[in-house]
Structure formats: C-alpha cells, structure tokens
Design a protein around this motif. Structure first.
Motif, PDB file in Angstrom:
ATOM      1  N   ARG A   4       8.844  -8.658   1.633  1.00  0.00           N
ATOM      2  CA  ARG A   4       9.932  -9.486   1.119  1.00  0.00           C
ATOM      3  C   ARG A   4       9.469 -10.156  -0.173  1.00  0.00           C
ATOM      4  NH1 ARG A   4      13.793 -11.361   5.182  1.00  0.00           N
ATOM      5  NH2 ARG A   4      13.333 -10.447   7.216  1.00  0.00           N
ATOM      6  N   GLY A   5      10.301 -10.058  -1.216  1.00  0.00           N
ATOM      7  CA  GLY A   5       9.944 -10.687  -2.486  1.00  0.00           C
ATOM      8  C   GLY A   5      10.941 -11.720  -2.966  1.00  0.00           C
ATOM      9  N   GLY A   6      12.050 -11.889  -2.228  1.00  0.00           N
ATOM     10  CA  GLY A   6      13.067 -12.844  -2.645  1.00  0.00           C
ATOM     11  C   GLY A   6      12.580 -14.279  -2.672  1.00  0.00           C
ATOM     12  N   TYR A   7      11.519 -14.577  -1.922  1.00  0.00           N
ATOM     13  CA  TYR A   7      10.995 -15.941  -1.870  1.00  0.00           C
ATOM     14  C   TYR A   7      10.416 -16.385  -3.208  1.00  0.00           C
ATOM     15  CZ  TYR A   7       6.128 -14.437  -1.999  1.00  0.00           C
ATOM     16  OH  TYR A   7       4.929 -13.928  -2.412  1.00  0.00           O
ATOM     17  N   LEU A   8      10.053 -15.440  -4.089  1.00  0.00           N
ATOM     18  CA  LEU A   8       9.421 -15.785  -5.365  1.00  0.00           C
ATOM     19  C   LEU A   8      10.313 -16.696  -6.208  1.00  0.00           C
ATOM     20  CD1 LEU A   8       8.021 -12.259  -6.285  1.00  0.00           C
ATOM     21  CD2 LEU A   8       6.648 -14.266  -5.673  1.00  0.00           C
ATOM     22  N   PHE A   9      11.623 -16.578  -6.063  1.00  0.00           N
ATOM     23  CA  PHE A   9      12.543 -17.334  -6.909  1.00  0.00           C
ATOM     24  C   PHE A   9      12.683 -18.780  -6.430  1.00  0.00           C
ATOM     25  CE2 PHE A   9      13.360 -12.837  -7.198  1.00  0.00           C
ATOM     26  CZ  PHE A   9      13.309 -12.642  -8.564  1.00  0.00           C
ATOM     27  N   PRO A  10      12.913 -19.055  -5.129  1.00  0.00           N
ATOM     28  CA  PRO A  10      12.842 -20.458  -4.699  1.00  0.00           C
ATOM     29  C   PRO A  10      11.433 -21.039  -4.858  1.00  0.00           C
ATOM     30  CG  PRO A  10      13.243 -18.984  -2.823  1.00  0.00           C
ATOM     31  CD  PRO A  10      13.423 -18.185  -4.054  1.00  0.00           C
ATOM     32  N   GLN A  11      10.421 -20.184  -4.786  1.00  0.00           N
ATOM     33  CA  GLN A  11       9.053 -20.659  -4.979  1.00  0.00           C
ATOM     34  C   GLN A  11       8.872 -21.263  -6.369  1.00  0.00           C
ATOM     35  OE1 GLN A  11       5.237 -18.939  -3.313  1.00  0.00           O
ATOM     36  NE2 GLN A  11       5.264 -17.926  -5.304  1.00  0.00           N
ATOM     37  N   SER A  12       9.554 -20.688  -7.355  1.00  0.00           N
ATOM     38  CA  SER A  12       9.469 -21.211  -8.711  1.00  0.00           C
ATOM     39  C   SER A  12       9.900 -22.667  -8.769  1.00  0.00           C
ATOM     40  CB  SER A  12      10.340 -20.358  -9.645  1.00  0.00           C
ATOM     41  OG  SER A  12      10.319 -20.860 -10.959  1.00  0.00           O
ATOM     42  N   PHE A  13      10.962 -23.025  -8.038  1.00  0.00           N
ATOM     43  CA  PHE A  13      11.448 -24.405  -8.057  1.00  0.00           C
ATOM     44  C   PHE A  13      10.659 -25.295  -7.101  1.00  0.00           C
ATOM     45  CE2 PHE A  13      14.888 -22.134 -10.044  1.00  0.00           C
ATOM     46  CZ  PHE A  13      15.299 -23.013 -11.038  1.00  0.00           C
ATOM     47  N   TYR A  14      10.104 -24.728  -6.056  1.00  0.00           N
ATOM     48  CA  TYR A  14       9.221 -25.496  -5.167  1.00  0.00           C
ATOM     49  C   TYR A  14       8.067 -26.087  -5.979  1.00  0.00           C
ATOM     50  CZ  TYR A  14       5.897 -26.380  -1.326  1.00  0.00           C
ATOM     51  OH  TYR A  14       5.007 -26.961  -0.445  1.00  0.00           O
ATOM     52  N   TYR A  15       7.473 -25.263  -6.837  1.00  0.00           N
ATOM     53  CA  TYR A  15       6.330 -25.736  -7.630  1.00  0.00           C
ATOM     54  C   TYR A  15       6.776 -26.586  -8.820  1.00  0.00           C
ATOM     55  CZ  TYR A  15       2.866 -23.317  -4.882  1.00  0.00           C
ATOM     56  OH  TYR A  15       2.046 -22.945  -3.844  1.00  0.00           O
ATOM     57  N   ARG A  16       7.959 -26.364  -9.336  1.00  0.00           N
ATOM     58  CA  ARG A  16       8.463 -27.241 -10.405  1.00  0.00           C
ATOM     59  C   ARG A  16       8.696 -28.649  -9.873  1.00  0.00           C
ATOM     60  NH1 ARG A  16      12.901 -23.416 -13.649  1.00  0.00           N
ATOM     61  NH2 ARG A  16      11.583 -21.553 -13.718  1.00  0.00           N
TER      62      ARG A  16
ATOM     63  N   LEU B 173       5.121 -11.117   0.215  1.00  0.00           N
ATOM     64  CA  LEU B 173       4.051 -10.509  -0.585  1.00  0.00           C
ATOM     65  C   LEU B 173       2.747 -11.291  -0.446  1.00  0.00           C
ATOM     66  CD1 LEU B 173       6.241  -9.809  -3.719  1.00  0.00           C
ATOM     67  CD2 LEU B 173       5.058  -8.040  -2.420  1.00  0.00           C
ATOM     68  N   GLU B 174       2.858 -12.597  -0.241  1.00  0.00           N
ATOM     69  CA  GLU B 174       1.692 -13.454  -0.018  1.00  0.00           C
ATOM     70  C   GLU B 174       1.672 -13.861   1.459  1.00  0.00           C
ATOM     71  OE1 GLU B 174       1.260 -16.243  -3.706  1.00  0.00           O
ATOM     72  OE2 GLU B 174       3.376 -15.685  -3.514  1.00  0.00           O
ATOM     73  N   LYS B 175       0.637 -13.484   2.173  1.00  0.00           N
ATOM     74  CA  LYS B 175       0.580 -13.684   3.618  1.00  0.00           C
ATOM     75  C   LYS B 175       0.237 -15.133   3.970  1.00  0.00           C
ATOM     76  CE  LYS B 175       1.304  -9.349   4.015  1.00  0.00           C
ATOM     77  NZ  LYS B 175       2.703  -8.961   4.168  1.00  0.00           N
ATOM     78  N   PRO B 176       0.667 -15.608   5.154  1.00  0.00           N
ATOM     79  CA  PRO B 176       0.309 -16.958   5.593  1.00  0.00           C
ATOM     80  C   PRO B 176      -1.205 -17.132   5.699  1.00  0.00           C
ATOM     81  CG  PRO B 176       2.078 -16.061   6.947  1.00  0.00           C
ATOM     82  CD  PRO B 176       1.565 -14.927   6.103  1.00  0.00           C
ATOM     83  N   SER B 177      -1.664 -18.289   5.273  1.00  0.00           N
ATOM     84  CA  SER B 177      -3.091 -18.606   5.360  1.00  0.00           C
ATOM     85  C   SER B 177      -3.357 -19.538   6.535  1.00  0.00           C
ATOM     86  CB  SER B 177      -3.555 -19.264   4.049  1.00  0.00           C
ATOM     87  OG  SER B 177      -2.802 -20.445   3.805  1.00  0.00           O
TER      88      SER B 177
ATOM     89  N   SER C 292       5.964 -24.600   2.381  1.00  0.00           N
ATOM     90  CA  SER C 292       6.656 -23.681   1.471  1.00  0.00           C
ATOM     91  C   SER C 292       7.197 -22.471   2.221  1.00  0.00           C
ATOM     92  CB  SER C 292       5.714 -23.244   0.342  1.00  0.00           C
ATOM     93  OG  SER C 292       4.565 -22.595   0.851  1.00  0.00           O
ATOM     94  N   ASP C 293       6.409 -21.900   3.132  1.00  0.00           N
ATOM     95  CA  ASP C 293       6.886 -20.734   3.890  1.00  0.00           C
ATOM     96  C   ASP C 293       8.085 -21.081   4.769  1.00  0.00           C
ATOM     97  OD1 ASP C 293       5.036 -19.091   2.770  1.00  0.00           O
ATOM     98  OD2 ASP C 293       3.723 -18.949   4.515  1.00  0.00           O
TER      99      ASP C 293
ATOM    100  N   SER D  30       9.953 -17.514  14.603  1.00  0.00           N
ATOM    101  CA  SER D  30      10.486 -16.395  13.833  1.00  0.00           C
ATOM    102  C   SER D  30      10.239 -16.591  12.338  1.00  0.00           C
ATOM    103  CB  SER D  30      11.981 -16.239  14.102  1.00  0.00           C
ATOM    104  OG  SER D  30      12.207 -15.866  15.449  1.00  0.00           O
ATOM    105  N   SER D  31      10.250 -17.840  11.883  1.00  0.00           N
ATOM    106  CA  SER D  31       9.969 -18.123  10.471  1.00  0.00           C
ATOM    107  C   SER D  31       8.534 -17.729  10.130  1.00  0.00           C
ATOM    108  CB  SER D  31      10.180 -19.609  10.175  1.00  0.00           C
ATOM    109  OG  SER D  31      11.543 -19.954  10.314  1.00  0.00           O
ATOM    110  N   TYR D  32       7.621 -17.924  11.066  1.00  0.00           N
ATOM    111  CA  TYR D  32       6.232 -17.509  10.853  1.00  0.00           C
ATOM    112  C   TYR D  32       6.152 -15.986  10.716  1.00  0.00           C
ATOM    113  CZ  TYR D  32       1.262 -16.754  11.825  1.00  0.00           C
ATOM    114  OH  TYR D  32      -0.052 -16.350  11.752  1.00  0.00           O
ATOM    115  N   LYS D  33       6.936 -15.287  11.535  1.00  0.00           N
ATOM    116  CA  LYS D  33       6.972 -13.825  11.453  1.00  0.00           C
ATOM    117  C   LYS D  33       7.577 -13.380  10.113  1.00  0.00           C
ATOM    118  CE  LYS D  33       8.753  -9.747  13.885  1.00  0.00           C
ATOM    119  NZ  LYS D  33       9.479  -9.179  12.742  1.00  0.00           N
ATOM    120  N   THR D  34       8.631 -14.076   9.673  1.00  0.00           N
ATOM    121  CA  THR D  34       9.246 -13.757   8.375  1.00  0.00           C
ATOM    122  C   THR D  34       8.243 -13.953   7.247  1.00  0.00           C
ATOM    123  OG1 THR D  34      11.457 -14.375   9.145  1.00  0.00           O
ATOM    124  CG2 THR D  34      11.090 -14.388   6.763  1.00  0.00           C
ATOM    125  N   ALA D  35       7.484 -15.068   7.300  1.00  0.00           N
ATOM    126  CA  ALA D  35       6.494 -15.357   6.259  1.00  0.00           C
ATOM    127  C   ALA D  35       5.407 -14.295   6.210  1.00  0.00           C
ATOM    128  CB  ALA D  35       5.876 -16.730   6.495  1.00  0.00           C
TER     129      ALA D  35
END
Length: 614
Positions: A134-146, A195-199, A171-172, A186-191
C-alpha cells in the motif's frame, strides 16, 4: 536446455517504458527497460530592442505531442557578440555546440545502471512473500510531518522513557484509519502492508493507547500550535457542534451511557463536542457521557481553547441546540461574539408573527425593499429582515432570511411525505409510536366518532391544517447575534459555513468508521477518538491543498487503491490509474510515484520527501 535470454535496459526520466514479456516455454527470462531519445536545440526570442538565445529540451509529453522547455539561458545577442562574435552566425555556431554538450551532459546525468530482473517460470513463490504494498499512506504522511507530530511524539518519548516507537504507532494508526478503518488489531495488519513496515509489535500498539489517551489534550494543543506552520489559521470564526457514537455493548459503563442517539440506536453512547475553524479545519474536541446535556459540553472545551490555544477573539457559531442564553452570555464576554441559529417556531407570539409576515424584507444583493408575496415563483434570490431582539437581558439582533429556492425544495419534500401519508390511510398501514420529525405519519390525525349509539371509534384522517401550518415556514431561516452593527451579508456568510462541521462529523462516522466503538477502557476510548480526530485534521489539510477540487469519496477511493507491486526486490510498478487527482496529489505533496518503474533507491527518496526530508 534452452539458453537464458537477456535484453539490456536503462531508466531515464521522460522516456518511454517498455515491459517485455517472454514466452512461457522459456525456463528463465530477463526483463530490461529502455527509453525514447530527446534533443537539445537552440531557440531565440526577439523583442523590440534585443534578441535572446536559449537552450531548450524537446521531448514527447504524456499526451504523445512534441513540446519543449527552456533549460538554460545563454544571453542576449549584444552580450554574446562581445565574446563569441563578430557576427550572429558565429554566435549561433557557438550556441549549437553548447546545445550538443548540454545534451551529452544531460544523458550522462540521467542514465542509470541497467537492472536485470530474472523471472523463473519453474519456481514457486516463497512462503510469506509480499509482492503488493500500500502506498496511499505517503500522501497523508506528508501532512503528518508538516504538522510535526513526529516531534510531539518525541516529547512523549522523553517524558515516559518507553522503548517502543510511538511515532510509528501513532502515524500508522492515523494512516490506517484513512485507508482501511477497522479495529486496532486490523490496523496493525494494514500497516504491515505499507511500503514502510511497522517497527513495533502489536502489544506495543495497545500499550501506546494509554499514553495517547492520557496526553490527548497536550497532543491537540501541539497540533494547533504547529498548524500555523501550514499557514495562518482562520480561528476568528469557530464553529461548534456535538454528535454521539454508539458502542457494541448492552450495559452502561464509565462514560458509555444510554442517551438520545443520532442513529436512534438502543446502545450506550458517548458524546463528542468539536470546534472547527472558519476554513473547515478541526480545532479541538472533547468527550462527555452519553446521558449528559450537550449544552454542558461547551464550557470546558471552550476554556481549553481560550487557555491552552490562546484563542481569545473569535465569533462563536452553532445551531440552536447549542445556543442557549447561557452559552450566548459566555460568548458575549471579552472579545468574543456569537452567531446562533434560531428556531422560528420557538419565538414568542409577537416575534413569530413578525417573522412570518411577508412584508418588510430586503434583497440581500442590493438591499432593495421587497414584498415576498409579489416575487415570481421561480425567483432564486435571497431576502432578509432584522430587528432588535432581547428575549432576556442580552441585547441581540434577530435576522430572518427567505430563500424561494429552499422553499420550493421543502415543499417538494413535504408533498412526497403527504403522498405517503395518504397511502398509509388507504392501506391502513399506520405505525404508531414514531418519533422522527420527518415521518409522514405526522400528517395523520385521529378523531373519535360515534355511530348509532355505538361506542366511540377512532378514525384517522389527513390533517390538512398541520400541512398548511408547516408550509408557513418554507424557505425561512433565522439567526440571532450580538453583532449589532455588522453587515447582514457578512453575518449570513458566517452562518452558512456551519455545514462544514456537519461534514466533518459525517466523514468521521461514515468514511473513517469511528463507530461502533469496540474498546472498553475510557482512556483507550479517548485515544481512539484522538486518532480519528487527527486523521480528520490531516485529511482536511490534504483536501485544502487540493483546493477542494475533488470530493471526499473520490480522494479516499484513490488513496486506497494507490498500491505498488514489488518486482523481484529490484523496484516497484504502480498498480493504480494515473489521472488529474494523482497529478494534483503529487504536486501538493512534493513527490511523484507515477513513473512506470520505481527503483528501490527512488522509492526510499520518495519516502524521505513525504516526511519533509531531502
């Protein structure tokens, strides 16, 4: 045994991508990529007094048309003659040589190493091998860090000294709420499909909920403070509203109490009050028990906004249910003011008579006096009248507006309801005990009648008097305000913005599936609503960045389908359809994922850019 087949490949931006699929009879094949060429050329631009020389790159755009763009300015003819003259032809020869050298330089810079990718038709997938990301998270991620939520998480880490990565968890959970709203497990499974795995581990996620719940107010104040980095907040107008969310339980517990559910469900509920600024960006929220009067929710949250956020000068705007005289007095103090809707039906006898009188109105556009009984049926204007209004001690202004277009809409809805009521009477299918104010059964009256000395019988009939009474209010709308000298247009414009806070609640309930709530502990329930609130804030900023050009459904559907295929761990192929929305998302967020092939290194750079790191 058949020999291995290999075809060379190169990746260069702006070049056509070819994917070669070999016959299945070959036991092993190698796939490469190539590109279409381009050319640098000399162009000139003439004005009245000078001629300028440029090097331009010509190429085929994504519509298959030849176009060009200037990549370097060489100078004016007058400037270049001094060093490369003495004639214009000499300058042109020099310029063409520069264009040739620029072409070679560009090719050298853009050319990348060939990446041979081997596919074995006689080998099975490895167990647990993931090829879809899943790569759609990259776009909300941009505003999370802003919004610098990563720095807020760093403050929490330093305070609590825990070892797990709370920034990754928060963030996840936010991204999963936007892309695939579900339970925390289920959110953990989605994360894990990002592209970036949960740490972190699942048990760390549950532990973090206690921290997030306890620090809910602190995180909200940090988000508000950091939101000014994205531009000036329109916090001079604050909209307030309440809603409730139900639980999949049968007994009351903690703040989960039986109350009047917006969905008319019998489950215990919890209530949420929320402030939103004048641009539709959520500001703050609070939770209170499901059986509490929603009017009591305002004072503690407004106190937090005044003290923690430093918002002391604003116009409070709400519907009539959150506009009691006590609430108005709170927002009449200091540098605050209020604009609150008013039920015309609940006005006193004299004010109601004045409001329903068709005389005394003015057209909003030009302030011309109008008698509503004389305007044509297909009129689409907006009309108003106002008068001083002091129902108690607080001096106010009562503004009545009339919209013929809204009146026609209300009449069409009521006509359909009357038709259904007539059908109920004819078929005898009248259900009792309904409380919905829009129920057609409200137009059915009951009367007792006796026939030939028999006992009285109940007869149902169509209550035309009630229908006529409701028609009196068609197209009318009222607000009260303590802004005694402000222009009516400005007041009405503020009041019209109330729909956006209702839209915020709709997004949370429907698109982010905030309900039903499955958590039991009150602190973790607060963490759940914090995650949903932050997801809404981030989504609203993304939506605003897109200039509100796309619907919520369109944006979320696209984000949820922006997936990538991992090609033999060499890179990624996008699996989504490029369109105007994806182009706009890339422009707003400052990175691009719509190339036909993205190497691992390029994807790492995209992830860094989405976090504001070059």
């Amino acid at each position: 045994m058949l020999a291995d087949l290999m075809v060379s490949a190169f990746f260069v931006s702006n070049f056509l991508f070819y994917f070669i699929v070999l016959s299945s009879i070959i036991s092993r094949s190698v796939i490469y990529y190539t590109q279409e060429g381009f050319a640098m050329k000399v162009t000139t631009s003439k004005s009245k007094n000078s001629e300028s020389f440029y090097i331009a790159k010509s190429y085929i755009n994504n519509k298959g048309k030849s176009t060009s763009v200037n990549v370097r300015r060489l100078g004016t003819l007058k400037e270049l003659l001094i060093e490369h003259g003495p004639t214009r032809d000499d300058v042109m020869r020099w310029a063409k040589e520069e264009a040739r050298l620029e072409t070679l330089k560009y090719k050298k810079e853009q050319q990348t190493k060939a990446v041979p990718i081997t596919f074995h038709s006689d080998q099975k997938l490895d167990y647990g091998q993931q090829v879809l990301h899943r790569g759609g998270y990259l776009f909300p991620q941009s505003f999370y860090y802003r919004l610098q939520l990563d720095k807020t998480c760093r403050k929490l880490r330093d305070k609590y000294k825990f070892k797990y990565d709370i920034n990754s968890i928060l963030s996840d959970l936010i991204y999963a709420r936007i892309l695939e709203p579900d339970s925390k497990r289920s959110s953990y499974k989605t994360a894990s499909e990002f592209l970036e795995k949960p740490s972190y581990q699942l048990h760390d996620l549950y532990r973090s909920l206690d921290v997030l719940g306890n620090e809910c107010d602190f995180i909200q104040s940090e988000v508000y403070k950091n939101s000014h980095l994205l531009g000036k907040r329109n916090d001079k107008i604050l909209y307030y509203d309440c809603t409730n969310y139900y639980f999949e339980i049968e007994q009351e517990d903690g703040n989960k109490k039986y109350g009047k559910s917006k969905e008319h469900r019998p489950n215990p509920i919890i209530q949420m009050g929320m402030f939103m600024d004048g641009d539709g960006i959520p500001l703050a929220f609070s939770l209170f028990p499901g059986n509490a009067n929603e009017q009591t929710s305002l004072k503690p949250l407004e106190t937090k906004v005044l003290q923690d956020f430093g918002c002391t000068k604003f116009i409070y705007c709400s519907d009539a249910g959150l506009g009691s005289e006590a609430i108005k007095r709170i927002n009449h103090a200091g540098e605050r003011a209020f604009i609150v809707t008013q039920s015309i039906k609940k006005l006193n006898k004299d004010d109601k008579k004045w409001a329903l009188d068709k005389r005394g109105f003015r057209r909003v556009s030009d302030d011309a006096p109008v008698d509503l009984s004389e305007i044509p049926e297909d009129d689409n204007g907006l009309y108003y009248k106002d008068e001083p209004y002091t129902p108690h001690a607080l001096h106010q202004r009562l503004i009545i507006t009339y919209s013929p277009k809204y009146a026609r809409y209300q009449k069409s809805i009521r006509d359909a309801q009357v038709e259904r009521a007539e059908k109920m009477l004819s078929t005898g299918t009248i259900k009792k005990g309904r409380r919905n104010p829009n129920d057609p059964a409200r137009f059915i009256g009951k009367a007792a009648a006796t026939e030939d000395g028999e006992a009285a019988k109940i007869h149902n009939y169509l209550d035309t008097e009630k229908i006529e009474q409701e028609a009196l209010y068609d197209g009318l709308y009222a607000v009260t305000t303590d802004l005694l000298d402000d222009d009516v247009k400005d007041i009405l414009k503020v009041s019209e913005g109330r729909w956006e806070i209702e839209e915020c609640f709709r997004i949370m309930k429907t698109d982010f599936e905030t309900r039903p709530v499955f958590l039991q502990d009150d602190i973790r329930i607060k963490a759940h609503f914090l995650i949903c609130f932050l997801a809404l804030v981030i989504y609203r900023y993304l939506e605003r960045g897109l200039e509100n050009a796309f619907s919520c459904e369109t944006i979320l559907d696209k984000l949820r389908t922006m997936n990538f295929a991992d090609i033999q761990e060499q890179g990624f192929i996008p699996l989504y359809t490029r369109n105007k929305l994806t182009d706009a998302l890339h422009t707003v967020c400052g990175f691009e994922t719509d190339y036909k092939f993205i190497t691992k290194r390029q994807m790492k750079n995209i992830q860094k850019k989405s976090k504001g790191r070059e």
